[in-house]
Write an enzyme that holds these catalytic residues in place. Structure first.
Site, PDB file in Angstrom:
ATOM      1  N   GLU A 110      96.606  10.692  80.663  1.00  0.00           N
ATOM      2  CA  GLU A 110      95.482  10.894  79.750  1.00  0.00           C
ATOM      3  C   GLU A 110      96.026  11.035  78.337  1.00  0.00           C
ATOM      4  OE1 GLU A 110      95.497  13.103  82.524  1.00  0.00           O
ATOM      5  OE2 GLU A 110      93.982  11.965  83.632  1.00  0.00           O
ATOM      6  N   ASN A 115      95.088  10.423  69.047  1.00  0.00           N
ATOM      7  CA  ASN A 115      96.559  10.455  69.021  1.00  0.00           C
ATOM      8  C   ASN A 115      97.115   9.028  68.878  1.00  0.00           C
ATOM      9  OD1 ASN A 115      99.273  10.927  69.368  1.00  0.00           O
ATOM     10  ND2 ASN A 115      99.023  12.325  71.108  1.00  0.00           N
ATOM     11  N   TYR A 122     102.110   3.958  74.317  1.00  0.00           N
ATOM     12  CA  TYR A 122     101.718   3.589  75.681  1.00  0.00           C
ATOM     13  C   TYR A 122     101.258   2.134  75.746  1.00  0.00           C
ATOM     14  CZ  TYR A 122     101.829   8.646  76.431  1.00  0.00           C
ATOM     15  OH  TYR A 122     102.231   9.960  76.502  1.00  0.00           O
TER      16      TYR A 122
END
Ligand code: COA
Length: 153
Positions: A110, A115, A122
């Site tokens: 998560e 962010n 990611y």
């Protein structure tokens, strides 16, 4: 692309005596940090808890669980002065390899939509968005959603 610093980072399992240093970093870099108890419980539960060191300095850490072919990355952190040098990417790759070595077929995590650094990290590593958890995180004003990302191994 961030370049790794000259001093090679090394990863090893987290130990109880690391927790003071881990929690000092955690409080420095998160508005809503994990407590020392959260890390202690993760160690006790047998989660895969890792620290990264550069020349003897603890610079980052991560917490991963793996069961029934699914790994879950619960925490991935690099101390503020050490960010932006490629260490976060190296620590993420370490955790992906760790998941593979525990026979995981997917890695889930998560992340806060706000962010940007973590989302870019990611996404560049191949994670894809699969769900949104509404109001998952505490926030300055109320709650913030979580993006659920998956990497298929
Ligand atoms: C997210 C975090 C782990 C990244 O670690 P890092 O060491 O700073 O990242 P790296 O230097 O390895 O950079 C890897 C990639 O992340 C992304 N990234 C890193 N910092 C970024 C920033 N300030 N803005 C946008 N993207 C950024 C980029 O895609 C970068 O790749 P690139 O340099 O090839 O563009 C680190 O910033 C951190 O610990 N943040 C606080 C804790 C946190 O948010 N953890 C994740 C919770 S889900």
């Amino acid at each position: 692309m961030s370049a790794l610093p000259n001093y090679a980072p090394a990863c090893r399992p987290m130990r109880p005596e690391d927790l003071d240093r881990v929690c000092a970093i955690e409080r420095r870099i998160y508005a809503f940090p994990w407590s020392q108890g959260n890390f202690a419980d993760s160690l006790t539960a047998g989660y895969l808890c890792t620290v990264m060191e550069c020349a003897g300095t603890l610079v980052g850490y991560g917490v991963l669980t793996s069961a029934a072919g699914e790994a879950h990355l619960l925490n991935l952190s690099i101390d503020a002065p050490w960010q932006g040098q490629g260490l976060g990417r190296a620590l993420l790759m370490y955790h992906i390899d760790l998941a593979r070595s525990h026979d995981a077929r997917i890695v889930l995590l998560e992340v806060r939509p706000s962010n940007a650094a973590a989302r870019a990290l990611y996404e560049r590593a191949g994670f894809e968005r699969i769900a949104l958890r509404r109001g998952y995180y505490p926030a300055e004003h109320g709650r913030e959603d979580a993006l659920v990302l998956v990497l298929r191994l």
